[in-house]
Scaffold this active site. Structure first.
Site, mmCIF file in Angstrom:
data_model
loop_
_atom_site.group_PDB
_atom_site.id
_atom_site.type_symbol
_atom_site.label_atom_id
_atom_site.label_comp_id
_atom_site.label_asym_id
_atom_site.label_seq_id
_atom_site.Cartn_x
_atom_site.Cartn_y
_atom_site.Cartn_z
ATOM 1 C CE LYS A 53 -2.752 -4.131 2.894
ATOM 2 N NZ LYS A 53 -1.392 -4.224 2.344
ATOM 3 C CD GLN A 97 -0.026 -3.806 -1.849
ATOM 4 O OE1 GLN A 97 -0.279 -3.446 -0.710
ATOM 5 N NE2 GLN A 97 -0.293 -5.020 -2.283
ATOM 6 C CG ASP A 120 3.738 -6.098 5.333
ATOM 7 O OD1 ASP A 120 2.546 -6.358 5.588
ATOM 8 O OD2 ASP A 120 4.115 -5.694 4.222
#
Length: 293
Positions: A53, A97, A120
């Protein structure tokens, strides 16, 4: 019949090229979109994912902020870092995460994220707004993987309007929010949801114009379950250790023989996965754009 491949790598590359132009436009206004990741512990898979990412966001001109804490970090230490990112004006969106170490309260940490910075799109506030908003344009982060599924189909030339979509799975990442996006009026699909507790899902699958398989069960969907010409998107992940090499191997929910019957198939890996990362960055760029609107 040989199915048309829905190439997530190609579609995500196109999205990232578009995002690079939007990032450049924001920089001309004095704003560099900032995306952050929070990693607690040193899980190799998580480190790899966070690194990917970081690399992709930097490549399109974003400011990538990597924050790490040791595996024995306390609840208070993790929450303090969340508060810091919430207050950081250079950070427009971030993720924590998962999975987190077991001694931490994951729900409490995720709910502490500022909903406006929820990269998210899975914060309870944002999911609630998605439930309430069927008609109006969305001005809040959307769940990345379900959004990636729809974007992959649309960019592959597939019209979801009026189609019957069967969603396999009920998890918060894909199964539960998938139907919320598909039944918005701008998409206009009809949704049936089945899962591993459904006694016999085959009759539902055979009626589907589109199957979104996200149960996390290896090769759950077989050719006999699929209506000829249907679109089948493989989102589930099962990891097994290869007996010969000793390495971990990834399997999807969709058996390879489905490609002989379906009209469209997304591979796994290489289908929805790259789209998830691209839409994660999209959520952050959109947040940055809202900050200067």
């Amino acid at each position: 019949m040989t199915a048309q491949i829905l190439d997530g790598k190609a579609a995500s590359a196109a999205i990232k090229a578009e995002l690079a132009d939007r990032v450049a436009a924001l920089k001309e206004k004095g704003v560099t979109p900032g995306i952050a990741t929070v990693l607690v512990g040193a899980d190799p898979a998580s480190q790899l994912y966070v690194g990917m990412k970081h690399k992709q966001s930097v490549a399109i001109g974003m400011n990538s902020i990597q924050r790490e804490l040791p595996a024995d970090a306390t609840q208070a230490e993790v929450e303090a870092l969340i508060d810091e990112l919430n207050a950081d004006e250079t950070c427009h969106g971030y993720i924590v995460q998962l999975p987190l170490p077991k001694h931490l309260d994951t729900d409490a940490i995720l709910e502490r994220i500022d909903p406006a910075k929820d990269a998210d799109g899975l914060h309870p506030t944002n999911l609630g707004r998605l439930v309430l908003n069927v008609n109006a344009p969305i001005a809040t982060p959307l769940p990345c993987t379900p959004r990636g599924v729809i974007e992959l189909l649309v960019r592959g030339g597939y019209d979801l309007g009026g189609k019957h979509v069967v969603v396999v799975g009920r998890g918060v990442t894909i199964g539960r929010p998938m139907g919320l996006l598909l039944t918005r009026r701008d998409v206009n699909a009809t949704v049936t949801q089945v899962h591993t507790g459904t006694p016999d899902m085959a009759p539902y699958l055979r009626q589907a114009d589109v199957i979104v398989a996200g149960a996390g069960v290896k090769h759950l969907i077989r050719a006999a379950d699929v209506k000829p010409g249907a679109a089948v998107l493989d989102v589930g992940v099962t990891r097994e250790t290869d007996a010969e090499t000793g390495r971990s191997k990834v399997y999807g929910d969709v058996h390879p023989d489905v490609a002989e019957v379906a009209g469209f198939v997304s591979p796994n890996p290489g289908g929805v996965g790259p789209m998830t990362v691209a839409l994660l960055m999209t959520n952050v760029v959109e947040a940055a754009e809202r900050s200067v609107a």
